[in-house]
Design an enzyme around this catalytic site. Structure first.
Site, short mmCIF file in Angstrom:
data_model
loop_
_atom_site.label_atom_id
_atom_site.label_comp_id
_atom_site.label_asym_id
_atom_site.label_seq_id
_atom_site.Cartn_x
_atom_site.Cartn_y
_atom_site.Cartn_z
N HIS A 20 3.79 -2.35 3.09
CA HIS A 20 3.71 -0.96 2.65
C HIS A 20 4.88 -0.58 1.75
O HIS A 20 6.01 -1.02 1.97
CB HIS A 20 3.66 -0.02 3.86
CG HIS A 20 2.36 -0.08 4.60
ND1 HIS A 20 2.13 -0.99 5.61
CD2 HIS A 20 1.20 0.62 4.45
CE1 HIS A 20 0.90 -0.84 6.07
NE2 HIS A 20 0.31 0.13 5.39
N ASP A 32 0.83 -1.21 0.00
CA ASP A 32 0.00 0.00 0.00
C ASP A 32 0.86 1.26 0.00
O ASP A 32 2.02 1.24 0.42
CB ASP A 32 -0.89 0.03 1.25
CG ASP A 32 -2.03 -0.97 1.18
OD1 ASP A 32 -2.06 -1.78 0.23
OD2 ASP A 32 -2.89 -0.94 2.07
#
Length: 388
Positions: A178, A44
């Site tokens: 991430h 992400d």
């Protein structure tokens, strides 16, 4: 008065939407088929100054992944977007900006969802408004969440975080990581898990290569219970016997609760056997037998190195299945039978969708005293490999 009531009810609508759609994940994609060793690594927040380093690590290990990117970051790093595509990774939407749906007007949330073309949308932080699912469907997309959170945004030791991922990863898992230069832990975690996942038998793939379907309400309860499951493992010091996709046995140290049996007395140090309720429903009888033998072989080495352990045991309606592994069977007390029966009924419904039946066997104690267990399984652990 009606306006006041609406204002008071609005927070309740938002809370209910987030509870059902983020915490439980009902109607979202959160994992794939539990019968396949395929898993999806997802990143992400990117692209970022860390994207290149992430791509290098994925390339080194021959892994394809899925990047949930922000529109604002894509505009900032167009060359990295092209690089992600060129290397065969999947790109999906994480919104235009990293702002929770709670703080977006409906027209802003529409722009969030449509920021990046693709099949899936992952809301920032996973947070939903009452309109998120409807707007996502209207855009022709589906919400994609996860079932393993890396916690790479914390300051915890990256080796401990990597170990946690390996412990909780399952067939079909969607792992949340991430691509964010504020989270340097991610790169260290990847250095640990990428070689290990393949060694253990997992097959990391793009999200669109997983066999997925939206979670039902029952599966939403499964997802919501994951945190409690992990806390139970920590509190009771439960350890998995092997970290492979289909290693379904785990044990925890405890005093044997009784009733006392030949070779194993009530109160003596022992290990309780636990079966993985997520993995086992998707496994064949042959797989259960093969992986069970593998697990008990590993356990024999542990028991030998810990002389205080006087036996291995488990109380369950499925305890009769331990007989094939050399365990003895014995009746249990009424209270043990009641507790185990209630727990078994709940797990059968939650993980298999089966309602309680009168034909189900009563809970039994399956046990193996230390010396018997070692005599049976230590020999297998030390057996030489068959020549090829």
């Amino acid at each position: 008065m009606e306006v006041v009531a609406l204002i008071l009810l609005l927070p309740a609508f938002y809370l209910a939407a987030d509870l059902i759609h983020r915490w439980m994940g009902v109607g979202s994609i959160a994992w794939g088929s539990r019968s396949s060793p395929k898993i999806a690594l997802t990143f992400d927040d990117g692209p970022s100054t860390h994207t290149q380093a992430i791509l290098e690590r994925l390339r080194k290990h021959g892994v394809k992944a899925t990047f949930f990117v922000l529109g604002s970051q894509a505009q900032k790093y167009p060359e990295l977007m092209e690089r992600i595509r060129a290397e065969g990774h999947q790109i999906e939407s994480h919104g235009q900006v990293h702002r929770p749906a709670f703080f977006l007007w409906p027209w802003q949330e529409i722009r969030q969802i449509r920021a990046i073309p693709g099949r899936f949308y992952r809301p920032p932080h996973g947070i939903h408004s009452p309109l998120t699912r409807w707007l996502t469907r209207a855009a022709g997309k589906q919400v994609a969440l996860w079932d393993v959170e890396s916690k790479d945004w914390t300051k915890q030791d990256p080796q401990a975080l990597a170990r946690r991922i390996l412990v909780w990863c399952k067939p079909g898992s969607i792992v949340l990581l991430h691509d964010n230069d504020q989270f340097p832990q991610t790169l260290a975690i990847l250095d640990e898990i990428l070689p290990r996942l393949k060694e253990l038998g997992y097959q990391p793939v793009r999200l669109d290569e997983l066999e997925t379907r939206p979670l039902t309400w029952r599966e939403g309860l499964m997802r919501a219970s994951q945190g409690g499951h992990e806390r139970y493992f920590i509190k009771n010091k439960v350890e998995r016997l092997g970290l492979g996709p289909f290693d379904y046995l785990a044990v925890s140290p405890c005093a044997f609760p009784g009733p006392s049996q030949p070779g194993l007395q009530k109160g003596e140090p022992s290990l309780e056997v636990h079966l993985d309720s997520v993995r086992t429903p998707a496994m064949t009888q042959i797989q259960l037998l093969r992986e069970g033998r593998k697990g008990f072989t590993l356990l024999a080495e542990y028991v030998q190195s810990n002389p205080e352990i006087r036996g291995i045991w488990g109380i369950s309606q499925a305890a009769a299945g331990l007989r094939v592994f050399g365990f003895h069977l014995a009746p249990v007390t009424f209270l043990q039978r009641l507790i185990s029966g209630t727990a078994s009924a709940w797990f059968l419904w939650l993980y298999r969708g089966e309602l309680p039946k009168r034909s189900l066997p009563s809970a039994l104690l399956g046990y193996s005293p230390r010396e018997e267990f070692l005599a049976r399984w230590l020999k297998k652990a030390k057996a030489p490999e068959n020549p090829q």
